[in-house]
Design a protein around this motif. Structure first.
Motif, PDB file in Angstrom:
ATOM      1  N   TYR A   1       0.842  -1.195   0.000  1.00 45.28           N
ATOM      2  CA  TYR A   1       0.000   0.000   0.000  1.00 45.28           C
ATOM      3  C   TYR A   1       0.879   1.248   0.000  1.00 45.28           C
ATOM      4  O   TYR A   1       1.871   1.319   0.731  1.00 45.28           O
ATOM      5  CB  TYR A   1      -0.908   0.011   1.231  1.00 45.28           C
ATOM      6  CG  TYR A   1      -1.873  -1.152   1.279  1.00 45.28           C
ATOM      7  CD1 TYR A   1      -2.999  -1.179   0.461  1.00 45.28           C
ATOM      8  CD2 TYR A   1      -1.653  -2.227   2.136  1.00 45.28           C
ATOM      9  CE1 TYR A   1      -3.890  -2.245   0.502  1.00 45.28           C
ATOM     10  CE2 TYR A   1      -2.536  -3.299   2.185  1.00 45.28           C
ATOM     11  CZ  TYR A   1      -3.653  -3.300   1.363  1.00 45.28           C
ATOM     12  OH  TYR A   1      -4.523  -4.359   1.409  1.00 45.28           O
TER      13      TYR A   1
ATOM     14  N   LYS B   1      -4.569   3.718   2.666  1.00 47.24           N
ATOM     15  CA  LYS B   1      -5.018   2.880   1.554  1.00 47.24           C
ATOM     16  C   LYS B   1      -5.225   1.426   1.974  1.00 47.24           C
ATOM     17  O   LYS B   1      -5.817   0.646   1.230  1.00 47.24           O
ATOM     18  CB  LYS B   1      -4.008   2.944   0.402  1.00 47.24           C
ATOM     19  CG  LYS B   1      -4.073   4.238  -0.404  1.00 47.24           C
ATOM     20  CD  LYS B   1      -3.230   4.150  -1.651  1.00 47.24           C
ATOM     21  CE  LYS B   1      -3.389   5.390  -2.517  1.00 47.24           C
ATOM     22  NZ  LYS B   1      -4.754   5.539  -3.082  1.00 47.24           N
TER      23      LYS B   1
ATOM     24  N   ASP C   1      -9.366   8.080  -0.811  1.00 53.29           N
ATOM     25  CA  ASP C   1      -9.255   6.993   0.165  1.00 53.29           C
ATOM     26  C   ASP C   1     -10.162   7.179   1.371  1.00 53.29           C
ATOM     27  O   ASP C   1     -10.537   6.207   2.028  1.00 53.29           O
ATOM     28  CB  ASP C   1      -7.806   6.876   0.654  1.00 53.29           C
ATOM     29  CG  ASP C   1      -6.843   6.615  -0.480  1.00 53.29           C
ATOM     30  OD1 ASP C   1      -7.091   5.667  -1.246  1.00 53.29           O
ATOM     31  OD2 ASP C   1      -5.857   7.366  -0.621  1.00 53.29           O
TER      32      ASP C   1
END
Length: 446
Positions: free
Chosen positions: A266, A271, A340
């Motif tokens: 990530y 995320k 996100d």
């Protein structure tokens, strides 16, 4: 004549006694050395370790919390106390030292013992040392945020205008490793050792801890922004409600799988599909009160329920460190990671980034510095139900403590928001132009 003979006899006796004494000393030394003819014999003898220790040559680890405390090299490797007794009786304690550390056992010669395939920190080669028993964990952790610190690494690479951290010049990678990466490590940093940020070395006489200690392991690294907030150490701050009322440790929210990773890489922690969410526990808040009715969709929870939190900035890596020292602050701005996190507004924390952060390493200005904000989305660990933003005086409106309000000749609450005028340097203004609230607040607020 007799006097000369007596003197000669006395000298001869002294020489004989001295020879005997030196022989005894040498015999004792050889006996003691022979007694240290194994890894365990040496590392359980504190005085022997002290005598054999080489002086530290590496500079002390540094990080956001400053230089790590110095722990003497012999203290870092001493096997003793109840922790060592527990280790001896554990499954790991049944292994030979050389099974994990390599080297040569059965010798009193330190150089020979630490030769051949000797590994000081086996978890630096986790696939070989830990993988036989913990294969899935080792494989996933190798690319995890906790071990690799991808968020910071990717930010440096982005600002330097290169494709990834490995494409950075070796000097920058080395500077990052010395000053920025001390809080990211392998299995041993959580389960066997003190983290490097708190001095390193064996934590409890080589005892393996399945669950890391919140204060001595987690907060040793996550200190200035995690533990400082959670334990309410700031002036006027209170400990987090999850600590006071529920006794939560880090692992009550941050699961083992999140920390070890799931095998995916990530770009930054927000995320991750494994990151905790307030709504995991606090479901069904829609319509529960007038605050939630108005703002649950647009505001991150921390925006209302966080106290003031630590900020610092403008780090000169390898130099004087943070030129904007640590201080408590609170800023609301536009959400910089809306892809996100689905909120329009979020809390922001000033980061350490500055264009000349790596000036000492031949980079007077990072060429693509404006590619990332210097105020990041943040989730301070200092949650309270009633904060300076949610409390209002009796009879007051619910928005009195958070909306920008003109009150006679005064304007209240403007300091809670990140405006362009809060940014003093030209590089701050350009890097954060998309997250300042100028022109984005309700009419009449500004």
């Amino acid at each position: 004549m007799r006097r000369h003979i007596a003197v000669k006899v006395s000298v001869l006796i002294c020489l004989v006694l001295l020879t005997v004494h030196l022989g005894c000393v040498e015999t004792k030394r050889l006996t003691e050395q022979a007694a240290l003819d194994s890894c365990v014999a040496c590392h359980t003898d504190y005085h022997a370790l002290e005598a054999l220790a080489d002086p530290d040559t590496d500079p002390p680890a540094e990080g956001c919390g400053g230089a790590a405390p110095h722990i003497a090299p012999y203290d870092r490797v001493y096997l003793g106390g109840p922790g060592y007794e527990a280790f001896k009786n554990s499954e790991h304690g049944q292994l030979a030292c050389t099974d994990c550390h390599g080297g040569v056992d059965g010798t009193a010669d330190k150089r020979k013992a630490h030769s051949e395939d000797f590994v000081k920190s086996p978890s630096s080669q986790a696939h070989a040392a830990c993988g036989d028993c913990h294969d899935d964990i080792v494989r996933n952790a190798a690319g995890s945020l906790h071990e690799q610190g991808w968020g910071q690494k990717n930010a440096v690479a982005l600002r330097m205008g290169v494709a990834g951290f490995d494409a950075l010049p070796n000097t920058i990678q080395a500077a990052y490793g010395q000053s920025c990466a001390t809080c990211h490590g392998g299995c041993g940093d959580c389960h066997v050792n003190r983290p490097k940020a708190s001095g390193g070395g064996l934590y409890r006489g080589h005892q393996f801890s399945r669950t890391p200690d919140m204060r001595d392991n987690c907060v040793a690294c996550h200190s200035s922004r995690g533990g400082h907030a959670y334990f309410g150490l700031g002036i006027g701050a209170e400990p987090d409600v999850h600590l006071v009322q529920a006794g939560f440790t880090c692992l009550d929210c941050h699961t083992q799988q999140q920390i070890h990773g799931d095998g995916e890489v990530y770009a930054h922690r927000f995320k991750s599909k494994l990151a905790p969410d307030c709504l995991d526990c606090h479901a069904g808040l829609e319509g529960s009160n007038e605050y939630h009715e108005a703002h649950l969709e647009d505001f991150a929870c921390h925006l209302c329920h966080s106290q003031d939190y630590n900020n610092c900035g403008s780090c000169h890596v390898g130099g004087e460190g943070a030129r904007i020292p640590s201080h408590l602050s609170y800023k609301i701005g536009m959400n910089p990671i809306s892809e996100d996190r689905p909120y329009k507004f979020a809390l922001l924390r000033r980061t350490l980034a500055a264009p000349d952060s790596f000036e000492k390493y031949g980079v007077p200005r990072m060429p693509n510095f404006d590619a990332k904000t210097t105020y990041n989305y943040t989730t301070p660990h200092n949650i309270l139900l009633w904060t300076a933003r949610t409390r209002v005086e009796t009879g007051g409106s619910c928005f009195d403590s958070c909306h920008i309000v003109a009150d006679g000749g005064d304007v209240r609450n403007r300091e809670l928001y990140l405006f362009a005028t809060d940014l003093k340097e030209s590089w701050e203004k350009s890097a954060n132009k998309n997250i300042v609230v100028d022109g984005k607040l309700p009419a009449g607020w500004e």
